[in-house]
Design an enzyme around this catalytic site. Sequence first.
Site, PDB file in Angstrom:
ATOM      1  N   GLY A  84       0.817  -1.200   0.000  1.00 56.97           N
ATOM      2  CA  GLY A  84       0.000   0.000   0.000  1.00 56.97           C
ATOM      3  C   GLY A  84       0.855   1.255   0.000  1.00 56.97           C
ATOM      4  O   GLY A  84       0.369   2.345   0.236  1.00 56.97           O
TER       5      GLY A  84
ATOM      6  N   GLU B  36       5.032  -7.006   0.406  1.00 57.32           N
ATOM      7  CA  GLU B  36       4.677  -7.440  -0.942  1.00 57.32           C
ATOM      8  C   GLU B  36       4.208  -6.253  -1.772  1.00 57.32           C
ATOM      9  O   GLU B  36       3.050  -6.169  -2.152  1.00 57.32           O
ATOM     10  CB  GLU B  36       3.599  -8.516  -0.868  1.00 57.32           C
ATOM     11  CG  GLU B  36       2.533  -8.151   0.153  1.00 57.32           C
ATOM     12  CD  GLU B  36       1.562  -9.247   0.455  1.00 57.32           C
ATOM     13  OE1 GLU B  36       1.979 -10.409   0.519  1.00 57.32           O
ATOM     14  OE2 GLU B  36       0.383  -8.909   0.624  1.00 57.32           O
ATOM     15  N   PRO B  37       5.119  -5.333  -2.083  1.00 56.97           N
ATOM     16  CA  PRO B  37       4.739  -4.154  -2.844  1.00 56.97           C
ATOM     17  C   PRO B  37       4.626  -4.426  -4.346  1.00 56.97           C
ATOM     18  O   PRO B  37       5.393  -5.225  -4.902  1.00 56.97           O
ATOM     19  CB  PRO B  37       5.885  -3.171  -2.580  1.00 56.97           C
ATOM     20  CG  PRO B  37       6.982  -3.960  -1.973  1.00 56.97           C
ATOM     21  CD  PRO B  37       6.553  -5.354  -1.755  1.00 56.97           C
TER      22      PRO B  37
ATOM     23  N   ARG C  55      -7.011   2.797 -15.608  1.00 54.29           N
ATOM     24  CA  ARG C  55      -6.997   3.413 -14.271  1.00 54.29           C
ATOM     25  C   ARG C  55      -7.695   4.772 -14.190  1.00 54.29           C
ATOM     26  O   ARG C  55      -8.443   5.026 -13.257  1.00 54.29           O
ATOM     27  CB  ARG C  55      -5.559   3.513 -13.735  1.00 54.29           C
ATOM     28  CG  ARG C  55      -4.877   2.161 -13.584  1.00 54.29           C
ATOM     29  CD  ARG C  55      -3.500   2.263 -12.931  1.00 54.29           C
ATOM     30  NE  ARG C  55      -3.608   2.421 -11.495  1.00 54.29           N
ATOM     31  CZ  ARG C  55      -3.433   3.556 -10.850  1.00 54.29           C
ATOM     32  NH1 ARG C  55      -3.106   4.654 -11.501  1.00 54.29           N
ATOM     33  NH2 ARG C  55      -3.575   3.613  -9.556  1.00 54.29           N
TER      34      ARG C  55
ATOM     35  N   TYR D  62     -10.615   4.137 -11.613  1.00 53.15           N
ATOM     36  CA  TYR D  62     -10.350   4.628 -10.262  1.00 53.15           C
ATOM     37  C   TYR D  62     -10.295   6.155 -10.181  1.00 53.15           C
ATOM     38  O   TYR D  62     -10.025   6.702  -9.117  1.00 53.15           O
ATOM     39  CB  TYR D  62      -8.974   4.134  -9.770  1.00 53.15           C
ATOM     40  CG  TYR D  62      -8.777   2.649  -9.684  1.00 53.15           C
ATOM     41  CD1 TYR D  62      -9.592   1.865  -8.862  1.00 53.15           C
ATOM     42  CD2 TYR D  62      -7.749   2.029 -10.375  1.00 53.15           C
ATOM     43  CE1 TYR D  62      -9.370   0.498  -8.751  1.00 53.15           C
ATOM     44  CE2 TYR D  62      -7.524   0.665 -10.275  1.00 53.15           C
ATOM     45  CZ  TYR D  62      -8.344  -0.091  -9.459  1.00 53.15           C
ATOM     46  OH  TYR D  62      -8.121  -1.418  -9.345  1.00 53.15           O
TER      47      TYR D  62
ATOM     48  N   CYS E 146     -15.283   3.221 -28.560  1.00 56.27           N
ATOM     49  CA  CYS E 146     -16.635   3.765 -28.576  1.00 56.27           C
ATOM     50  C   CYS E 146     -17.251   3.701 -27.184  1.00 56.27           C
ATOM     51  O   CYS E 146     -18.133   2.900 -26.901  1.00 56.27           O
ATOM     52  CB  CYS E 146     -17.459   3.053 -29.633  1.00 56.27           C
ATOM     53  SG  CYS E 146     -16.781   3.400 -31.254  1.00 56.27           S
ATOM     54  N   GLU E 147     -16.726   4.526 -26.323  1.00 57.04           N
ATOM     55  CA  GLU E 147     -17.128   4.689 -24.926  1.00 57.04           C
ATOM     56  C   GLU E 147     -16.521   6.030 -24.529  1.00 57.04           C
ATOM     57  O   GLU E 147     -15.577   6.489 -25.157  1.00 57.04           O
ATOM     58  CB  GLU E 147     -16.424   3.695 -24.002  1.00 57.04           C
ATOM     59  CG  GLU E 147     -16.722   2.267 -24.021  1.00 57.04           C
ATOM     60  CD  GLU E 147     -18.024   1.787 -23.499  1.00 57.04           C
ATOM     61  OE1 GLU E 147     -18.653   2.482 -22.683  1.00 57.04           O
ATOM     62  OE2 GLU E 147     -18.396   0.694 -23.914  1.00 57.04           O
TER      63      GLU E 147
ATOM     64  N   TYR F 233      -0.480  -1.787 -12.681  1.00 58.68           N
ATOM     65  CA  TYR F 233      -1.921  -1.912 -12.967  1.00 58.68           C
ATOM     66  C   TYR F 233      -2.309  -1.219 -14.266  1.00 58.68           C
ATOM     67  O   TYR F 233      -3.376  -0.639 -14.379  1.00 58.68           O
ATOM     68  CB  TYR F 233      -2.764  -1.394 -11.782  1.00 58.68           C
ATOM     69  CG  TYR F 233      -2.334  -2.034 -10.488  1.00 58.68           C
ATOM     70  CD1 TYR F 233      -2.643  -3.374 -10.236  1.00 58.68           C
ATOM     71  CD2 TYR F 233      -1.571  -1.344  -9.556  1.00 58.68           C
ATOM     72  CE1 TYR F 233      -2.202  -3.993  -9.082  1.00 58.68           C
ATOM     73  CE2 TYR F 233      -1.125  -1.959  -8.395  1.00 58.68           C
ATOM     74  CZ  TYR F 233      -1.442  -3.278  -8.164  1.00 58.68           C
ATOM     75  OH  TYR F 233      -1.012  -3.897  -7.031  1.00 58.68           O
TER      76      TYR F 233
HETATM   77  C1  LIG Z   1      -2.353  -6.032  -4.780  1.00 58.39           C
HETATM   78  C2  LIG Z   1      -1.717  -6.552  -3.586  1.00 58.39           C
HETATM   79  C3  LIG Z   1      -0.476  -6.049  -3.185  1.00 58.39           C
HETATM   80  C4  LIG Z   1       0.251  -4.932  -3.881  1.00 58.39           C
HETATM   81  O1  LIG Z   1      -0.311  -3.688  -3.581  1.00 58.39           O
HETATM   82  P1  LIG Z   1       0.381  -2.349  -4.118  1.00 58.39           P
HETATM   83  O2  LIG Z   1      -0.516  -1.257  -3.697  1.00 58.39           O
HETATM   84  O3  LIG Z   1       0.490  -2.447  -5.593  1.00 58.39           O
HETATM   85  O4  LIG Z   1       1.716  -2.255  -3.507  1.00 58.39           O
HETATM   86  C5  LIG Z   1       0.089  -6.626  -2.067  1.00 58.39           C
HETATM   87  N1  LIG Z   1      -0.522  -7.626  -1.390  1.00 58.39           N
HETATM   88  C6  LIG Z   1      -1.712  -8.121  -1.760  1.00 58.39           C
HETATM   89  C7  LIG Z   1      -2.318  -9.229  -0.996  1.00 58.39           C
HETATM   90  C8  LIG Z   1      -2.354  -7.601  -2.859  1.00 58.39           C
HETATM   91  O5  LIG Z   1      -3.546  -8.087  -3.207  1.00 58.39           O
END
Ligand SMILES: *Cc1c(COP(=O)(O)O)cnc(C)c1O
Length: 411
Positions: A218, A259-260, A298, A302, A328-329, A356
């Site tokens: 995050g 896990e970025p 995106r 979003y 066509c949107e 993404y």
């Molecule tokens: C998508 C996801 C991430 C990566 O999130 P980022 O905002 O791209 O860093 C990490 N862990 C899990 C479980 C996810 O689903």
Amino acid sequence: MNESQLLKIAEEFGSPVYVYDAGKIESQYKRLTSAFKSVKHLKINYAVKALSNISILKLFNTLGSGIDTVSMQEVQLGLAAGFKPEQIIFTPNGVSLNEIEEAAKLGVQINIDNLSILEQFGTKHPKVPVCIRINPHVMAGGNSNISVGHIDSKFGISIHQIPHLLRIIENTKMTINGIHMHTGSDILDIDVFLYASEILFETAKQFKNLEFIDFGSGFKVPYKPGDIETNIEELGQKLSDKFNAFCKEYGKELTLAFEPGKFLVSEAGHFLVHVNSVKQTTSTVFAQVDSGFNHLIRPMFYGSHHEIINISNPKGRERFYTVVGYICETDTFGNNRRINEINEGDILCFKNAGAYCFSMASNYNSRFKPAEVLWHNNKAHLIRKRETFDDILNNQIAIDFSNKKEKELVK
Ligand SMILES: *Cc1c(COP(=O)(O)O)cnc(C)c1O
């Protein structure tokens, strides 16, 4: 990567094309690992779903990263890229028990976020160590679509369900070797993250066989000048101190895992498109490009802001444009943007196109998905060919309605 290098790539490989700068991926990876250098065992698992090209995965493998996967297919991609099963963590949501068993059979670390599945898995496979995903009910970031730790979220096992969780573990005799949280896609505030981590540490004390604690991701990166960015160095120092203190109390040197996705690849990506037409209406000037939300969703999905620059005319006088696509949107990439004067045939560049972007691309309007290029050691490497018409027809089955026999049957 500079603008003239990008322009050359558009000339050589055509448009639309995604370009990734390997050097930027490496420097972000190093920034993250050095922010946590005081932690003895640190593990970065790159979140494959952000950008899943096999050459990108191979690059992460050379950096010493593991990977975080959310589907069996991402697990297979990781294996194909050369990761060992033990370098892969499987963190799905809402998948079948069957799919989790398949991943576990390969030796991948599994992460379960649902008590029903945990009970079934533990009953059948008590010897397979499992990580559990906790929902600490913390809201990080402002947009409820991308804040997955709060109370209404479908992700994780609520901290209020810990007593039930412990009962399942006792009944099945399964081992929990890791606990995990992922509070959402945009951490604006380090304090929010640290607050969530306190909850995770408290929870962790109730599990005796932990090997790692996974703090998910995050981390926020800037999308435009003046944007807030997660201060990774400050977070690194504060969280490392807390983590080291926790390990002392726990009596074991655990691994700190992250896990970025976005942090590692967002800024490395550039999406290059060709301006098909400049269309003046009564109220605005549209620049229409050879792309749409089929390639980069995106902004429409979003409301994300991607900077758009004109790399064909970087010194031109600035004017206001609304940049739209060709499908066509309504596919507005940017509204009322100040951009150096755009002429038909120019190449525009979208920034922050690493995370993404391609991974969410589709064939809507029966358009080809773009090519992908990796800029590595001052050289452009094609890492995905542009699709061709065969790709559009692939897997489709054309029924021959003129078949005579069938016609007779109808009579
Ligand atoms: C998508 C996801 C991430 C990566 O999130 P980022 O905002 O791209 O860093 C990490 N862990 C899990 C479980 C996810 O689903």
